[in-house]
Design a protein around this motif. Structure first.
Motif, PDB file in Angstrom:
ATOM      1  N   SER A 252       0.969  -1.353   0.017  1.00 30.05           N
ATOM      2  CA  SER A 252       0.096  -0.166  -0.165  1.00 30.05           C
ATOM      3  C   SER A 252       0.820   1.010   0.113  1.00 30.05           C
ATOM      4  O   SER A 252       1.917   1.175   0.400  1.00 30.05           O
ATOM      5  CB  SER A 252      -0.997  -0.143   1.157  1.00 30.05           C
ATOM      6  N   THR A 253       0.341   2.356  -0.618  1.00 32.20           N
ATOM      7  CA  THR A 253       1.093   3.522  -0.611  1.00 32.20           C
ATOM      8  C   THR A 253       0.209   4.469   0.519  1.00 32.20           C
ATOM      9  O   THR A 253       0.382   5.568   0.316  1.00 32.20           O
ATOM     10  CB  THR A 253       1.282   4.191  -1.820  1.00 32.20           C
ATOM     11  N   ALA A 254      -0.661   3.785   1.336  1.00 28.32           N
ATOM     12  CA  ALA A 254      -1.342   4.598   2.207  1.00 28.32           C
ATOM     13  C   ALA A 254      -0.675   5.426   2.963  1.00 28.32           C
ATOM     14  O   ALA A 254      -1.070   6.743   3.252  1.00 28.32           O
ATOM     15  CB  ALA A 254      -2.220   3.638   2.993  1.00 28.32           C
ATOM     16  N   PRO A 255       0.513   5.173   3.629  1.00 25.29           N
ATOM     17  CA  PRO A 255       1.347   5.713   4.481  1.00 25.29           C
ATOM     18  C   PRO A 255       1.651   7.294   3.779  1.00 25.29           C
ATOM     19  O   PRO A 255       1.644   8.546   4.387  1.00 25.29           O
ATOM     20  CB  PRO A 255       2.636   4.955   4.691  1.00 25.29           C
ATOM     21  N   LEU A 256       1.947   7.191   2.347  1.00 20.78           N
ATOM     22  CA  LEU A 256       2.326   8.346   1.751  1.00 20.78           C
ATOM     23  C   LEU A 256       1.045   9.448   1.849  1.00 20.78           C
ATOM     24  O   LEU A 256       1.233  10.602   1.908  1.00 20.78           O
ATOM     25  CB  LEU A 256       2.628   8.302   0.299  1.00 20.78           C
ATOM     26  N   ARG A 257      -0.215   8.933   1.473  1.00 22.50           N
ATOM     27  CA  ARG A 257      -1.089   9.602   1.615  1.00 22.50           C
ATOM     28  C   ARG A 257      -1.544  10.187   2.996  1.00 22.50           C
ATOM     29  O   ARG A 257      -1.670  11.239   3.199  1.00 22.50           O
ATOM     30  CB  ARG A 257      -2.475   8.647   1.250  1.00 22.50           C
ATOM     31  N   PHE A 258      -1.268   9.368   4.037  1.00 19.09           N
ATOM     32  CA  PHE A 258      -1.320   9.752   5.241  1.00 19.09           C
ATOM     33  C   PHE A 258      -0.405  10.916   5.858  1.00 19.09           C
ATOM     34  O   PHE A 258      -0.819  12.051   6.331  1.00 19.09           O
ATOM     35  CB  PHE A 258      -0.764   8.420   6.101  1.00 19.09           C
ATOM     36  N   VAL A 259       0.875  10.753   5.071  1.00 21.31           N
ATOM     37  CA  VAL A 259       1.703  12.014   5.173  1.00 21.31           C
ATOM     38  C   VAL A 259       1.240  13.380   4.666  1.00 21.31           C
ATOM     39  O   VAL A 259       1.377  14.372   5.164  1.00 21.31           O
ATOM     40  CB  VAL A 259       3.160  11.725   4.555  1.00 21.31           C
ATOM     41  N   ILE A 260       0.505  13.083   3.663  1.00 21.51           N
ATOM     42  CA  ILE A 260      -0.407  14.304   3.111  1.00 21.51           C
ATOM     43  C   ILE A 260      -1.169  14.792   3.857  1.00 21.51           C
ATOM     44  O   ILE A 260      -1.186  16.239   4.411  1.00 21.51           O
ATOM     45  CB  ILE A 260      -0.955  14.158   1.712  1.00 21.51           C
ATOM     46  N   TYR A 261      -1.904  13.976   4.577  1.00 15.76           N
ATOM     47  CA  TYR A 261      -3.264  14.522   5.531  1.00 15.76           C
ATOM     48  C   TYR A 261      -2.473  15.316   6.639  1.00 15.76           C
ATOM     49  O   TYR A 261      -3.004  16.177   7.152  1.00 15.76           O
ATOM     50  CB  TYR A 261      -3.885  13.464   5.970  1.00 15.76           C
ATOM     51  N   LEU A 262      -1.441  14.407   7.186  1.00 20.10           N
ATOM     52  CA  LEU A 262      -0.539  15.150   8.415  1.00 20.10           C
ATOM     53  C   LEU A 262      -0.043  16.510   8.116  1.00 20.10           C
ATOM     54  O   LEU A 262      -0.299  17.287   8.914  1.00 20.10           O
ATOM     55  CB  LEU A 262       0.351  14.180   8.789  1.00 20.10           C
ATOM     56  N   TYR A 315      10.094   4.230   1.069  1.00 21.52           N
ATOM     57  CA  TYR A 315       9.528   3.951  -0.245  1.00 21.52           C
ATOM     58  C   TYR A 315      10.830   4.049  -1.312  1.00 21.52           C
ATOM     59  O   TYR A 315      11.210   3.061  -2.019  1.00 21.52           O
ATOM     60  CB  TYR A 315       8.458   4.777  -0.620  1.00 21.52           C
ATOM     61  N   VAL A 316      11.621   5.034  -1.216  1.00 17.27           N
ATOM     62  CA  VAL A 316      12.909   5.297  -2.114  1.00 17.27           C
ATOM     63  C   VAL A 316      13.845   4.020  -1.806  1.00 17.27           C
ATOM     64  O   VAL A 316      14.081   3.498  -2.707  1.00 17.27           O
ATOM     65  CB  VAL A 316      13.431   6.532  -1.839  1.00 17.27           C
ATOM     66  N   ALA A 317      13.974   3.811  -0.487  1.00 19.59           N
ATOM     67  CA  ALA A 317      14.934   2.783  -0.060  1.00 19.59           C
ATOM     68  C   ALA A 317      14.296   1.457  -0.841  1.00 19.59           C
ATOM     69  O   ALA A 317      15.151   0.666  -1.402  1.00 19.59           O
ATOM     70  CB  ALA A 317      14.869   2.554   1.180  1.00 19.59           C
ATOM     71  N   ARG A 318      13.159   1.443  -0.769  1.00 20.51           N
ATOM     72  CA  ARG A 318      12.619  -0.034  -1.448  1.00 20.51           C
ATOM     73  C   ARG A 318      12.633  -0.035  -3.072  1.00 20.51           C
ATOM     74  O   ARG A 318      13.167  -0.976  -3.705  1.00 20.51           O
ATOM     75  CB  ARG A 318      11.145  -0.095  -1.325  1.00 20.51           C
ATOM     76  N   ILE A 319      12.737   1.192  -3.705  1.00 22.63           N
ATOM     77  CA  ILE A 319      12.546   1.307  -5.159  1.00 22.63           C
ATOM     78  C   ILE A 319      14.480   1.023  -5.454  1.00 22.63           C
ATOM     79  O   ILE A 319      14.636   0.220  -6.132  1.00 22.63           O
ATOM     80  CB  ILE A 319      12.455   2.666  -5.602  1.00 22.63           C
ATOM     81  N   TYR A 320      15.303   1.435  -4.373  1.00 26.22           N
ATOM     82  CA  TYR A 320      16.602   1.415  -4.723  1.00 26.22           C
ATOM     83  C   TYR A 320      16.799   0.036  -4.559  1.00 26.22           C
ATOM     84  O   TYR A 320      17.549  -0.729  -5.385  1.00 26.22           O
ATOM     85  CB  TYR A 320      17.312   2.115  -3.777  1.00 26.22           C
ATOM     86  N   GLU A 321      16.566  -0.641  -3.605  1.00 26.88           N
ATOM     87  CA  GLU A 321      16.926  -2.134  -3.399  1.00 26.88           C
ATOM     88  C   GLU A 321      16.430  -2.867  -4.328  1.00 26.88           C
ATOM     89  O   GLU A 321      17.361  -3.779  -4.824  1.00 26.88           O
ATOM     90  CB  GLU A 321      16.164  -2.693  -2.186  1.00 26.88           C
ATOM     91  N   ASN A 322      15.078  -2.707  -4.832  1.00 24.48           N
ATOM     92  CA  ASN A 322      14.724  -3.707  -6.040  1.00 24.48           C
ATOM     93  C   ASN A 322      15.334  -3.215  -7.386  1.00 24.48           C
ATOM     94  O   ASN A 322      15.440  -4.139  -8.107  1.00 24.48           O
ATOM     95  CB  ASN A 322      13.233  -3.725  -6.131  1.00 24.48           C
ATOM     96  N   SER A 323      15.859  -2.036  -7.781  1.00 21.80           N
ATOM     97  CA  SER A 323      16.318  -1.812  -8.770  1.00 21.80           C
ATOM     98  C   SER A 323      18.031  -2.480  -8.751  1.00 21.80           C
ATOM     99  O   SER A 323      18.392  -2.446  -9.960  1.00 21.80           O
ATOM    100  CB  SER A 323      16.597  -0.200  -8.876  1.00 21.80           C
ATOM    101  N   LYS A 324      18.467  -2.615  -7.734  1.00 18.82           N
ATOM    102  CA  LYS A 324      19.820  -3.537  -7.926  1.00 18.82           C
ATOM    103  C   LYS A 324      19.854  -4.706  -8.563  1.00 18.82           C
ATOM    104  O   LYS A 324      20.635  -5.336  -8.933  1.00 18.82           O
ATOM    105  CB  LYS A 324      20.458  -3.622  -6.361  1.00 18.82           C
TER     106      LYS A 324
END
Ligand code: UDP
Ligand code: MG
Length: 348
Positions: A252-262, A315-324
């Motif tokens: 889920s990307t819900a935490p990102l949405r949550f950040v916007i609300y915050l 999330y960026v870290a996850r993109i980075y990890e998977n891009s390797k």
């Protein structure tokens, strides 16, 4: 549902030890694969093997294989697995080059399995082998995945129970693919489901959520988990926390949405507060003194920004990890020659 009826297969390939080595292609006849991740379980492996063998030979009478995945154990687990393989060619072992974690150990076992149905279970006898029969029956009824969830574990302390409930709450609040509390990786999967799982290339893996994400027909069966037979639980708080974070972020990307609300709440709050101050100044001519408010606001804003950055960073870290595109796990050693030939490369 299953093109070859498992029952008739079981009849045509009776699993007597004298016959099983005579099959020209052992893969074709394996009905059931049992996948067991092991990390320092030297005292449990032999007993688990005996129990599983008893249940399958006496009650199910189907051909089977047991795949132990040694997740970088530092005790004699690997020697014991090798010993079992010499005694019984239906036992196979994979040995990781280091500790890659429980989820990846299960994944490696699934990748190497050949059975028409695959059961993953822990190596410490907390998942009772006696339930295998029930799981296979449910599979034969037409379910593709049979997930076992525990109703109670006697051994677990208050704190662990509390944290586990909290973990599920957090995952299910954010995640689009909720998972049942008490779930573990005691599960039967049809070959079709396993094949789909094999295609997923993800490093931070939470199999429980993944299986729900895949869909298919899922049955849930409650069971009473047993006490760990010997040894200590390896799941540290840190590992469990990583699982919770995976459960949320991978689905889920819900935490990102949550950040916007915050952000909106904080911005709205400060706007409202400045309005109050402005009105006060208009009506009373009063200017707020005091650095305390300013310091508190700076701290509040600073903290909020850090949290937000952290979530985005994750999330960026996850993109980075998977891009390797590194392999998720590395198999250093396997038992037997035929096994190596039929195991898929661990590219995951
Ligand atoms: N395990 C593993 N790698 C690890 C930790 C655990 O393969 O880094 C295995 C362990 O040997 C056992 C299963 O995963 O078969 C469950 O681990 P444990 O009993 O420690 O966890 P819990 O029962 O507390 O969930
Ligand atoms: Mg355990």
């Amino acid at each position: 549902m299953h093109p070859i009826d498992p029952l008739s297969m079981a009849k045509t390939h009776p699993d007597s030890p004298s016959q099983q080595d005579e099959h020209p292609d052992p893969n074709a006849s394996v009905l059931l694969s049992i996948v067991v991740p092991v990390y320092n379980e030297e005292e449990n492996i032999e007993l688990l093997y005996q129990r599983v063998k008893e249940v399958i030979e006496n009650r199910l009478r189907v051909t089977f294989e047991i795949i132990f995945v040694d997740d970088g154990s530092r005790d004699a687990s690997w020697q014991i697995i090798q010993g079992l393989n010499r005694r019984d060619s239906r036992v196979h072992g994979l040995r990781f080059s280091r500790n890659f974690g429980h989820q990846l150990a299960v994944k490696a076992g699934l990748d190497a399995s050949v059975g028409r149905a695959v059961i993953s279970m822990d190596g410490d006898l907390q998942h009772p082998p006696a339930l295998i029969e029930r799981m296979v029956d449910t599979w034969r009824e037409g379910y593709d995945t049979v997930t076992m969830f525990k109703t109670a574990t006697e051994e677990v302390g208050f704190m662990k129970n509390f944290l586990s409930i909290l973990g599920y709450k957090i995952i299910n609040f954010f995640s689009d693919f909720p998972i049942q509390p008490g779930g573990s990786d005691f599960r039967l999967m049809d070959r079709q489901v396993v094949n789909q799982l094999k295609c997923l290339r993800e490093d931070q893996l939470l199999l429980r959520s993944m299986v729900n994400w895949l869909g298919f027909r899922i049955a849930h069966i409650p069971y009473q988990a047993e006490k760990r037979f010997a040894g200590r639980a390896q799941y540290t708080f840190r590992k469990s926390l990583a699982l919770v974070v995976s459960g949320v972020m991978s689905f889920s990307t819900a935490p990102l949405r949550f950040v916007i609300y915050l952000g909106m709440a904080v911005a709205g709050g400060s706007f409202f507060y400045s309005l109050v101050l402005f009105i006060k100044w208009l009506t009373h001519g009063e200017m707020v003194q005091g650095w305390l408010t300013i310091v508190l606001l700076i701290l509040l804003m600073g903290g909020t920004i850090l949290i937000v950055l952290g979530i985005i960073g994750e999330y960026v870290a996850r993109i980075y990890e998977n891009s390797k595109q590194r392999p998720s796990y590395i198999i250093q050693e396997q038992t037997g020659q035929t096994r190596a030939a039929r195991t898929d490369p661990p590219k995951v």
